[in-house]
Structures are given as C-alpha cells and as structure tokens.
Design an enzyme around this catalytic site. Structure first.
Site, PDB file in Angstrom:
ATOM      1  N   ASP A  66      42.908  13.549  37.787  1.00  0.00           N
ATOM      2  CA  ASP A  66      41.824  13.961  36.880  1.00  0.00           C
ATOM      3  C   ASP A  66      41.647  15.484  36.876  1.00  0.00           C
ATOM      4  O   ASP A  66      41.872  16.141  37.882  1.00  0.00           O
ATOM      5  CB  ASP A  66      40.529  13.269  37.339  1.00  0.00           C
ATOM      6  CG  ASP A  66      39.463  13.310  36.265  1.00  0.00           C
ATOM      7  OD1 ASP A  66      39.775  13.669  35.117  1.00  0.00           O
ATOM      8  OD2 ASP A  66      38.305  12.991  36.584  1.00  0.00           O
ATOM      9  N   ASN A  98      41.578   5.575  27.283  1.00  0.00           N
ATOM     10  CA  ASN A  98      41.991   6.896  26.802  1.00  0.00           C
ATOM     11  C   ASN A  98      42.310   6.931  25.305  1.00  0.00           C
ATOM     12  O   ASN A  98      42.363   8.008  24.705  1.00  0.00           O
ATOM     13  CB  ASN A  98      43.214   7.424  27.579  1.00  0.00           C
ATOM     14  CG  ASN A  98      42.866   7.925  28.970  1.00  0.00           C
ATOM     15  OD1 ASN A  98      43.698   7.935  29.873  1.00  0.00           O
ATOM     16  ND2 ASN A  98      41.635   8.350  29.177  1.00  0.00           N
TER      17      ASN A  98
HETATM   18  C1  FPP Z   1      42.856  13.505  33.348  1.00  0.00           C
HETATM   19  O1  FPP Z   1      42.565  14.745  32.843  1.00  0.00           O
HETATM   20  C2  FPP Z   1      44.220  13.136  33.118  1.00  0.00           C
HETATM   21  C3  FPP Z   1      44.680  12.127  32.318  1.00  0.00           C
HETATM   22  C4  FPP Z   1      44.084  11.690  31.048  1.00  0.00           C
HETATM   23  C5  FPP Z   1      45.821  11.370  32.736  1.00  0.00           C
HETATM   24  C6  FPP Z   1      46.835  12.118  33.552  1.00  0.00           C
HETATM   25  C7  FPP Z   1      47.873  12.619  32.670  1.00  0.00           C
HETATM   26  C8  FPP Z   1      48.863  13.439  33.054  1.00  0.00           C
HETATM   27  C9  FPP Z   1      49.095  13.952  34.424  1.00  0.00           C
HETATM   28  C10 FPP Z   1      49.778  13.890  32.001  1.00  0.00           C
HETATM   29  C11 FPP Z   1      50.474  12.754  31.342  1.00  0.00           C
HETATM   30  C12 FPP Z   1      51.607  12.320  32.152  1.00  0.00           C
HETATM   31  C13 FPP Z   1      52.306  11.241  31.880  1.00  0.00           C
HETATM   32  C14 FPP Z   1      53.595  10.995  32.562  1.00  0.00           C
HETATM   33  C15 FPP Z   1      51.770  10.276  30.890  1.00  0.00           C
HETATM   34  P1  FPP Z   1      41.365  14.833  31.820  1.00  0.00           P
HETATM   35  O2  FPP Z   1      41.923  15.071  30.485  1.00  0.00           O
HETATM   36  O3  FPP Z   1      40.484  13.643  31.939  1.00  0.00           O
HETATM   37  O4  FPP Z   1      40.644  16.106  32.378  1.00  0.00           O
HETATM   38  P2  FPP Z   1      39.091  16.455  32.212  1.00  0.00           P
HETATM   39  O5  FPP Z   1      38.324  15.356  32.892  1.00  0.00           O
HETATM   40  O6  FPP Z   1      38.982  17.756  32.930  1.00  0.00           O
HETATM   41  O7  FPP Z   1      38.820  16.547  30.738  1.00  0.00           O
END
Ligand code: FPP
Length: 239
Positions: free
Chosen positions: A12, A60
């Site tokens: 996250d 998501n």
């Molecule tokens: C959370 O960050 C992350 C995700 C939505 C999923 C994790 C995704 C990756 C590491 C990249 C994709 C990789 C693959 C292989 C599919 P967030 O967007 O929720 O961050 P925030 O809470 O700060 O907005």
C-alpha cells in the site's frame, strides 16, 4: 520462533508516494512494481518458501478507468518481462482471485505463468489479482452448496478442511506473517479466512520505499513473537 514459511504483503501507498513527489499515481505504481521485483528476489535470498502479494483487489475496479488500465498494464508487463527470470530462479507462480470475469488476454497470461512454473519448487509466488476475501469465501460456499444440492456432500460433513479446499488458496499454507505498508492498519478484504492466526506487521513506509532490510527486520520481529493459536504456551501450564 522459526522463520515464517509464508509471508503475505499488502503493498500500500503507491499513490501517496507519487503525490509526495509531485508525480502522477501511475509513477507510484511503476515504482511499486520495481519494489515488488526486488522483494521477490529478497524473499528468495531469505529462503521464504511462500510469498503472497496483493496486486489488485476486487474493489480496485472502482478506481478511475485510467488507473485501472495502468494497473492491468503493469501486471501484463510484469508477467511478460519477468516470467522467464522467475522460471529460471525456480519460482512457481500461483494466482488467486476471481478469474472468469477477467479479459481473455490477462487470463491467458496468468494461466501461462502458472503452467510454465508449475513444477518449480524453490519458492511459490502467489499473486492475488482481482482478489477479495469475501468474494473468495462466497465462491467457495456456492460450490459447496452445489455439491450438497447434488447429494455429493452431506450438509453435516461441511468442515473447515472442506471449506479451505474450495478456496483459491487450496494447497497453500496459511500466511504466518502479514505485512502492510503505508501506515494503514487494516486487512482490506485480504485473506480473511487464511489470516485467522497470522501475525501482523504494519510499517509506516510507502510500498515503493519498502526494502530488503525492512523485509529482514519483519522476519526477525516475527521470530521473537509467540504464537499460541488459541491455546496456551506449554511452559505456562501448571503441572
Ligand atoms: C496500493 O497503492 C497499491 C495497489 C493498488 C496494488 C499494488 C500494485 C502494485 C505494486 C503495482 C501493480 C503490480 C502488479 C504486478 C499488478 P495505492 O494506490 O492504494 O496507494 P495510496 O493508498 O497511497 O493511494
């Protein structure tokens, strides 16, 4: 206590990492994939046999269309670019999550990754994609209900083992340790059934900043914990 056999990570904070740098969210996800790559290698070096990564939740899809596309694109790129190296390193890939509603190109890639690496044994990388714990349990209950309705399973014979064997994680041990980055302290629909006795570590850093040293520290912290699985520690039982 020993090393965790199965570590699961909620990656996250990509968005906030990007925002703090004045970058678009997509740059955060890209950086997140770099971290993911390194962490898979680190987990191999630390001889962790099972690593599960929460890559895309069933919730998501509610993100802006462009961001969903970016995430799907990164998954495809990751598999296309990294599958050969994962295979060479003896990594077996398993994917958990709802698959039937995914676009056919993504489904084909996920199936290819699993098929190519099926016999590998140095480590299993479980990618949770279009995954939600409630959805997984709901699908399992549906399949068991069908078996009961068909007279193939007696309602009285529904056990925890039977339920577990109908989850996406059939054959995968429960996670010993769940790590979440970015300071949030919740499970967000991740491995709801499987996390019953997991240890948790919440770290303040955003996912792109998570390092091999953080993983090592988490493994060491796990080693100092005492798991009782609802029982008591032998040394505290009066004789
Ligand atoms: C959370 O960050 C992350 C995700 C939505 C999923 C994790 C995704 C990756 C590491 C990249 C994709 C990789 C693959 C292989 C599919 P967030 O967007 O929720 O961050 P925030 O809470 O700060 O907005």
């Amino acid at each position: 206590m020993a090393k965790p056999a199965h570590i699961a990570i909620i990656m996250d904070g990509n968005g906030r990492w990007a925002k703090a740098r004045g970058l678009p969210r997509s740059a955060g996800h890209k950086a997140g994939v770099e971290t993911l790559r390194k962490v898979v290698r680190n987990a191999g070096e630390f001889e962790i046999p099972w690593l599960t990564l929460y890559a895309f939740s069933s919730e998501n899809w509610s993100r802006p269309h462009q961001e969903v596309n970016d995430l799907l694109g990164l998954l495809k790129l990751f598999i296309r670019r990294d599958l050969a190296e994962l295979h060479r390193s003896g990594v077996r890939v398993r994917v958990i999550g709802e698959r039937s509603s995914l676009a056919s190109d993504i489904r084909a890639l996920l199936e290819e990754a699993e098929a190519l690496t099926r016999e590998n044994r140095s480590m299993t990388l479980v990618i949770a994609f279009n995954y939600g714990g409630r959805d997984e349990i709901t699908r399992a209950v549906g399949r068991i209900a069908e078996l009961v309705a068909a007279g193939r399973v007696d309602a009285g014979a529904v056990t925890e083992e039977l339920i577990a064997s109908h989850l996406d994680t059939d054959g995968i041990p429960d996670p010993d340790l769940i790590i979440r980055t970015s300071g949030e302290q919740r499970l967000s629909n991740f491995l709801l059934w499987q996390a019953a006795y997991s240890e948790f570590i919440f770290l303040p850093c955003y996912w792109p900043d998570f390092s091999g040293a953080d993983l090592k520290a988490a493994i060491d912290s796990y080693a100092s914990r005492e798991r009782r699985f609802g029982g008591v520690v032998a040394s505290t039982v009066a004789s």
